[in-house]
Motif scaffolding. Sequence first.
Motif, PDB file in Angstrom:
ATOM      1  N   THR A 196       0.820  -1.218   0.000  1.00 36.31           N
ATOM      2  CA  THR A 196       0.000   0.000   0.000  1.00 36.31           C
ATOM      3  C   THR A 196       0.853   1.267   0.000  1.00 36.31           C
ATOM      4  OG1 THR A 196      -0.207  -0.223   2.406  1.00 36.31           O
ATOM      5  CG2 THR A 196      -2.030  -1.068   1.056  1.00 36.31           C
ATOM      6  N   SER A 197       2.128   1.155   0.343  1.00 31.33           N
ATOM      7  CA  SER A 197       3.040   2.304   0.301  1.00 31.33           C
ATOM      8  C   SER A 197       3.665   2.497  -1.076  1.00 31.33           C
ATOM      9  CB  SER A 197       4.162   2.133   1.332  1.00 31.33           C
ATOM     10  OG  SER A 197       3.626   2.117   2.633  1.00 31.33           O
ATOM     11  N   LEU A 198       3.520   1.510  -1.947  1.00 30.14           N
ATOM     12  CA  LEU A 198       4.045   1.586  -3.312  1.00 30.14           C
ATOM     13  C   LEU A 198       2.869   1.922  -4.228  1.00 30.14           C
ATOM     14  CD1 LEU A 198       6.264  -1.631  -3.164  1.00 30.14           C
ATOM     15  CD2 LEU A 198       7.032   0.739  -2.921  1.00 30.14           C
ATOM     16  N   GLN A 199       2.548   3.203  -4.321  1.00 29.24           N
ATOM     17  CA  GLN A 199       1.301   3.643  -4.932  1.00 29.24           C
ATOM     18  C   GLN A 199       1.110   3.159  -6.370  1.00 29.24           C
ATOM     19  OE1 GLN A 199       0.637   7.868  -4.898  1.00 29.24           O
ATOM     20  NE2 GLN A 199      -1.509   7.637  -5.389  1.00 29.24           N
ATOM     21  N   LYS A 200       2.102   3.323  -7.219  1.00 29.01           N
ATOM     22  CA  LYS A 200       1.978   2.931  -8.627  1.00 29.01           C
ATOM     23  C   LYS A 200       1.728   1.425  -8.746  1.00 29.01           C
ATOM     24  CE  LYS A 200       5.662   2.815 -11.183  1.00 29.01           C
ATOM     25  NZ  LYS A 200       6.844   3.086 -12.016  1.00 29.01           N
ATOM     26  N   GLU A 201       2.473   0.642  -7.982  1.00 28.38           N
ATOM     27  CA  GLU A 201       2.337  -0.808  -8.021  1.00 28.38           C
ATOM     28  C   GLU A 201       0.993  -1.252  -7.446  1.00 28.38           C
ATOM     29  OE1 GLU A 201       4.968   0.900  -7.049  1.00 28.38           O
ATOM     30  OE2 GLU A 201       6.789   0.020  -7.870  1.00 28.38           O
ATOM     31  N   TYR A 202       0.589  -0.622  -6.349  1.00 25.63           N
ATOM     32  CA  TYR A 202      -0.681  -0.977  -5.710  1.00 25.63           C
ATOM     33  C   TYR A 202      -1.845  -0.731  -6.665  1.00 25.63           C
ATOM     34  CZ  TYR A 202      -4.223  -1.332  -2.013  1.00 25.63           C
ATOM     35  OH  TYR A 202      -5.301  -1.697  -1.241  1.00 25.63           O
ATOM     36  N   ILE A 203      -1.837   0.415  -7.333  1.00 29.65           N
ATOM     37  CA  ILE A 203      -2.900   0.731  -8.289  1.00 29.65           C
ATOM     38  C   ILE A 203      -2.917  -0.280  -9.426  1.00 29.65           C
ATOM     39  CG2 ILE A 203      -3.626   2.418 -10.035  1.00 29.65           C
ATOM     40  CD1 ILE A 203      -2.721   4.599  -8.001  1.00 29.65           C
ATOM     41  N   ARG A 204      -1.738  -0.655  -9.928  1.00 29.59           N
ATOM     42  CA  ARG A 204      -1.654  -1.626 -11.025  1.00 29.59           C
ATOM     43  C   ARG A 204      -2.252  -2.966 -10.620  1.00 29.59           C
ATOM     44  NH1 ARG A 204      -1.943  -5.280 -13.735  1.00 29.59           N
ATOM     45  NH2 ARG A 204      -0.638  -6.018 -15.439  1.00 29.59           N
ATOM     46  N   LEU A 205      -2.038  -3.391  -9.374  1.00 28.81           N
ATOM     47  CA  LEU A 205      -2.587  -4.665  -8.914  1.00 28.81           C
ATOM     48  C   LEU A 205      -4.104  -4.628  -8.784  1.00 28.81           C
ATOM     49  CD1 LEU A 205       0.053  -5.608  -6.210  1.00 28.81           C
ATOM     50  CD2 LEU A 205      -0.219  -6.603  -8.493  1.00 28.81           C
ATOM     51  N   LEU A 206      -4.657  -3.448  -8.632  1.00 31.61           N
ATOM     52  CA  LEU A 206      -6.101  -3.295  -8.484  1.00 31.61           C
ATOM     53  C   LEU A 206      -6.826  -3.046  -9.797  1.00 31.61           C
ATOM     54  CD1 LEU A 206      -6.186  -1.044  -5.292  1.00 31.61           C
ATOM     55  CD2 LEU A 206      -6.855  -3.454  -5.440  1.00 31.61           C
ATOM     56  N   ASP A 207      -6.121  -2.543 -10.827  1.00 33.50           N
ATOM     57  CA  ASP A 207      -6.824  -2.104 -12.035  1.00 33.50           C
ATOM     58  C   ASP A 207      -7.091  -3.204 -13.056  1.00 33.50           C
ATOM     59  OD1 ASP A 207      -4.491  -2.435 -13.575  1.00 33.50           O
ATOM     60  OD2 ASP A 207      -4.073  -0.304 -13.719  1.00 33.50           O
TER      61      ASP A 207
END
Length: 140
Positions: A6-17
């Motif tokens: 959750t602290s790695l914003q770009k990666e977290y968003i990619r895992l959700l999209d």
Amino acid sequence: MTTPITSLQKEYIRLLDGSSAAMTIAGAHMASGAFVGVPWQNLTFVGCEFAGDGNIKLASMSGCKFIDCQFLSPHHDFGVMTDVSFTQCQSVGRSIVCGGDGSTGVLFQDCSFEGGGSAPAAHEGSDRSAAFRSARVGAR
């Protein structure tokens, strides 16, 4: 040392999209994220830790690679897995990571399975859905 996903914003968003853009995610601790009903495609995880219980319930996973990752007694649902590889990963305790019925092309290469019911013979999923090469099974 790993960083909460959750602290790695770009990666977290990619895992959700659920997109199919290729991405490498390195040094992430996945327990803090909740990934439900999304597909993971074309992702490479390097040096990540998968812990937690049930915070990953994917629709499917395809074209993903796990390199030098640790699975610490998690119970995750990776959905139907297609062409997914685990290389030099470690599973400790009862870890369920083989994917659902219909999974194909799942490979565990040079991985170790220690303690609990994590040995390859105890994997869950389709018959003949996973291959194990140079797997090491030990007791903890």
